[in-house]
Design a protein around this motif. Structure first.
Motif, PDB file in Angstrom:
ATOM      1  N   PRO A  17     -10.208  19.431   1.116  1.00  0.00           N
ATOM      2  CA  PRO A  17     -11.529  18.839   1.822  1.00  0.00           C
ATOM      3  C   PRO A  17     -11.866  20.614   0.793  1.00  0.00           C
ATOM      4  N   ILE A  18     -12.646  20.040  -0.675  1.00  0.00           N
ATOM      5  CA  ILE A  18     -13.743  21.481  -0.884  1.00  0.00           C
ATOM      6  C   ILE A  18     -14.974  21.657  -1.142  1.00  0.00           C
ATOM      7  N   ILE A  19     -15.796  22.333  -0.597  1.00  0.00           N
ATOM      8  CA  ILE A  19     -16.867  22.013  -0.514  1.00  0.00           C
ATOM      9  C   ILE A  19     -17.740  23.979  -1.641  1.00  0.00           C
ATOM     10  N   ASP A  20     -18.721  23.539  -1.615  1.00  0.00           N
ATOM     11  CA  ASP A  20     -19.855  24.115  -2.841  1.00  0.00           C
ATOM     12  C   ASP A  20     -20.133  25.287  -1.421  1.00  0.00           C
ATOM     13  N   VAL A  21     -19.986  26.739  -1.487  1.00  0.00           N
ATOM     14  CA  VAL A  21     -20.734  27.320  -1.358  1.00  0.00           C
ATOM     15  C   VAL A  21     -21.309  28.671  -2.313  1.00  0.00           C
ATOM     16  N   ILE A  22     -22.397  28.912  -1.242  1.00  0.00           N
ATOM     17  CA  ILE A  22     -23.498  30.463  -1.902  1.00  0.00           C
ATOM     18  C   ILE A  22     -22.654  31.437  -1.670  1.00  0.00           C
ATOM     19  N   ALA A  31     -15.127  25.979  -2.906  1.00  0.00           N
ATOM     20  CA  ALA A  31     -14.229  26.995  -2.098  1.00  0.00           C
ATOM     21  C   ALA A  31     -13.477  25.709  -1.265  1.00  0.00           C
ATOM     22  N   LEU A  32     -12.454  25.859  -0.526  1.00  0.00           N
ATOM     23  CA  LEU A  32     -10.870  25.098  -0.006  1.00  0.00           C
ATOM     24  C   LEU A  32     -11.301  25.264   1.222  1.00  0.00           C
ATOM     25  N   VAL A  33     -11.094  24.548   2.193  1.00  0.00           N
ATOM     26  CA  VAL A  33     -11.126  24.509   3.597  1.00  0.00           C
ATOM     27  C   VAL A  33      -9.782  25.179   3.709  1.00  0.00           C
ATOM     28  N   ASP A  34      -8.723  25.362   4.258  1.00  0.00           N
ATOM     29  CA  ASP A  34      -7.639  25.436   4.896  1.00  0.00           C
ATOM     30  C   ASP A  34      -7.346  25.624   5.434  1.00  0.00           C
ATOM     31  N   SER A  35      -7.233  25.371   6.698  1.00  0.00           N
ATOM     32  CA  SER A  35      -6.412  25.528   7.854  1.00  0.00           C
ATOM     33  C   SER A  35      -5.474  26.299   8.209  1.00  0.00           C
ATOM     34  N   GLY A  36      -5.002  26.018   7.058  1.00  0.00           N
ATOM     35  CA  GLY A  36      -3.011  26.754   7.079  1.00  0.00           C
ATOM     36  C   GLY A  36      -3.049  27.940   6.494  1.00  0.00           C
ATOM     37  N   ALA A  37      -4.643  28.965   5.882  1.00  0.00           N
ATOM     38  CA  ALA A  37      -4.592  29.538   5.554  1.00  0.00           C
ATOM     39  C   ALA A  37      -5.194  30.040   6.401  1.00  0.00           C
ATOM     40  N   SER A  38      -4.218  31.892   7.774  1.00  0.00           N
ATOM     41  CA  SER A  38      -5.224  31.922   8.592  1.00  0.00           C
ATOM     42  C   SER A  38      -6.125  33.423   8.384  1.00  0.00           C
ATOM     43  N   VAL A  39      -6.465  33.370   7.134  1.00  0.00           N
ATOM     44  CA  VAL A  39      -7.829  33.799   6.931  1.00  0.00           C
ATOM     45  C   VAL A  39      -8.410  34.298   5.271  1.00  0.00           C
ATOM     46  N   THR A  40      -9.605  33.863   5.650  1.00  0.00           N
ATOM     47  CA  THR A  40     -10.486  34.230   5.138  1.00  0.00           C
ATOM     48  C   THR A  40     -10.692  35.030   3.172  1.00  0.00           C
ATOM     49  N   LEU A  41     -10.287  34.048   2.338  1.00  0.00           N
ATOM     50  CA  LEU A  41      -9.853  34.810   0.979  1.00  0.00           C
ATOM     51  C   LEU A  41     -10.831  34.570   0.199  1.00  0.00           C
ATOM     52  N   LEU A 107      -5.852  32.684  -6.254  1.00  0.00           N
ATOM     53  CA  LEU A 107      -5.331  31.661  -5.265  1.00  0.00           C
ATOM     54  C   LEU A 107      -5.909  30.006  -5.698  1.00  0.00           C
ATOM     55  N   LYS A 108      -5.454  29.231  -5.206  1.00  0.00           N
ATOM     56  CA  LYS A 108      -5.846  28.368  -5.361  1.00  0.00           C
ATOM     57  C   LYS A 108      -6.713  27.868  -5.457  1.00  0.00           C
ATOM     58  N   ASN A 109      -7.687  28.527  -5.096  1.00  0.00           N
ATOM     59  CA  ASN A 109      -9.493  28.208  -5.441  1.00  0.00           C
ATOM     60  C   ASN A 109      -9.989  29.787  -5.030  1.00  0.00           C
ATOM     61  N   ASP A 110     -11.249  30.441  -6.101  1.00  0.00           N
ATOM     62  CA  ASP A 110     -11.612  31.577  -5.748  1.00  0.00           C
ATOM     63  C   ASP A 110     -11.937  31.697  -4.498  1.00  0.00           C
ATOM     64  N   VAL A 111     -12.303  30.961  -3.766  1.00  0.00           N
ATOM     65  CA  VAL A 111     -12.197  30.692  -2.158  1.00  0.00           C
ATOM     66  C   VAL A 111     -11.771  29.965  -1.436  1.00  0.00           C
ATOM     67  N   ILE A 112     -11.014  31.088  -0.888  1.00  0.00           N
ATOM     68  CA  ILE A 112     -10.263  30.052   0.299  1.00  0.00           C
ATOM     69  C   ILE A 112     -11.125  30.132   2.060  1.00  0.00           C
ATOM     70  N   ILE A 113     -11.686  29.052   2.916  1.00  0.00           N
ATOM     71  CA  ILE A 113     -12.113  29.083   3.809  1.00  0.00           C
ATOM     72  C   ILE A 113     -10.946  28.387   5.075  1.00  0.00           C
ATOM     73  N   GLY A 114     -10.665  30.050   5.678  1.00  0.00           N
ATOM     74  CA  GLY A 114      -9.698  29.862   6.371  1.00  0.00           C
ATOM     75  C   GLY A 114      -9.837  29.591   7.702  1.00  0.00           C
ATOM     76  N   TYR A 115      -8.487  29.348   8.405  1.00  0.00           N
ATOM     77  CA  TYR A 115      -8.454  28.939  10.015  1.00  0.00           C
ATOM     78  C   TYR A 115      -9.550  29.606  10.477  1.00  0.00           C
ATOM     79  N   ASP A 116      -9.175  31.331   9.953  1.00  0.00           N
ATOM     80  CA  ASP A 116     -10.532  32.112  11.280  1.00  0.00           C
ATOM     81  C   ASP A 116     -11.722  31.398  11.317  1.00  0.00           C
TER      82      ASP A 116
END
Length: 243
Positions: A17-22, A31-41, A107-116
């Motif tokens: 699940p990769i989405i474009d973010v500004i 950005a990778l939407v990663d529910s397995g990452a506890s925080v946004t990075l 990181l896997k992506n420059d931005v990771i949208i975490g579970y938080d």
């Protein structure tokens, strides 16, 4: 039944699940939407690109790094933390302000949208429809971290303790009445905030003590991010600083 917003749905074109973010209205990233990452990075390199040319390294407010926090990758390697910032991300038709750990290295992506963020903002990862979207009108019943902001300018007299009216913000929304949390200790050269248990009032209001240990008066500027607030897992918060 939850109503799903039709506007702001991102179709996924990969197996992840990769989405474009500004970021902060300036820089675009996948950005990778990663529910397995506890925080946004975010990588430090990406933050440098966002800040480039702004002329203000404090443009994106710094937050106190949660104590005893370590970040490790999927293989167990430790990841170095550079800073903790409140970052505005725009995606799927909305802008959300998220506490974001800035880390050195890859990181896997420059931005990771975490579970938080997934939890606080009501993001749905729909594998059956191969899409990511927001729940419409979502207000989190559970949350991971809140920002504590000063809504008004406040003068701190020399060598004083001032109870400052602040606002707890979860994602892009003010905390509901009765939200219980622990405001994390934070300080700079002019003031200090102790660990404080709070229960929010109307419009996310939270009164916290701010100590000015100096011989000079200090003014907290309107909009200053003073600290972060974590959920009170004990359920015993009734306001007041902790010993």
């Amino acid at each position: 039944m939850a109503v799903v917003a039709e506007v702001g749905t991102a179709a996924l074109n990969t197996n992840r699940p990769i989405i474009d973010v500004i970021i902060a209205g300036r820089s675009q990233s996948a950005a990778l939407v990663d529910s397995g990452a506890s925080v946004t990075l975010m990588t430090a390199h990406t933050l440098d690109e966002v800040l480039h040319g702004s002329g203000d390294s404090n443009d994106l407010p710094r937050l106190p790094i949660p104590p005893n926090l370590t970040i490790s990758g999927v293989t167990g390697q430790l990841i170095s933390i550079a800073s903790y910032r409140l970052i505005p991300f725009s995606f799927m038709g909305r802008t959300v302000h998220r506490p974001t750990l800035v880390v050195r290295g890859q990181l896997k992506n420059d931005v990771i949208i975490g579970y938080d963020t997934v939890k606080d903002e009501g993001i749905v990862i729909d594998g059956a429809e191969d899409a990511v979207y927001f729940k419409d009108g979502h207000r989190p019943t559970e949350w991971a971290v809140a920002a504590i902001a000063a809504p008004d300018s406040t003068r701190l007299e020399p060598n004083s303790v001032t109870f400052v009216n602040t606002v707890a913000i979860i994602g892009s929304m003010e905390a509901e009445v009765g939200t219980k949390g622990i405001v994390c200790a934070n300080s700079n050269d002019s003031w200090y905030i102790p660990h404080t248990a709070v229960v929010t009032g109307e419009e996310g209001a939270a009164e916290i003590p701010v100590i000015n240990p100096t011989d000079q008066a200090v003014t907290l500027q309107e909009g200053t991010i003073l600290s972060t607030m974590l959920p009170d897992k004990t359920g015993n918060a009734d306001g007041g600083s902790e010993d």
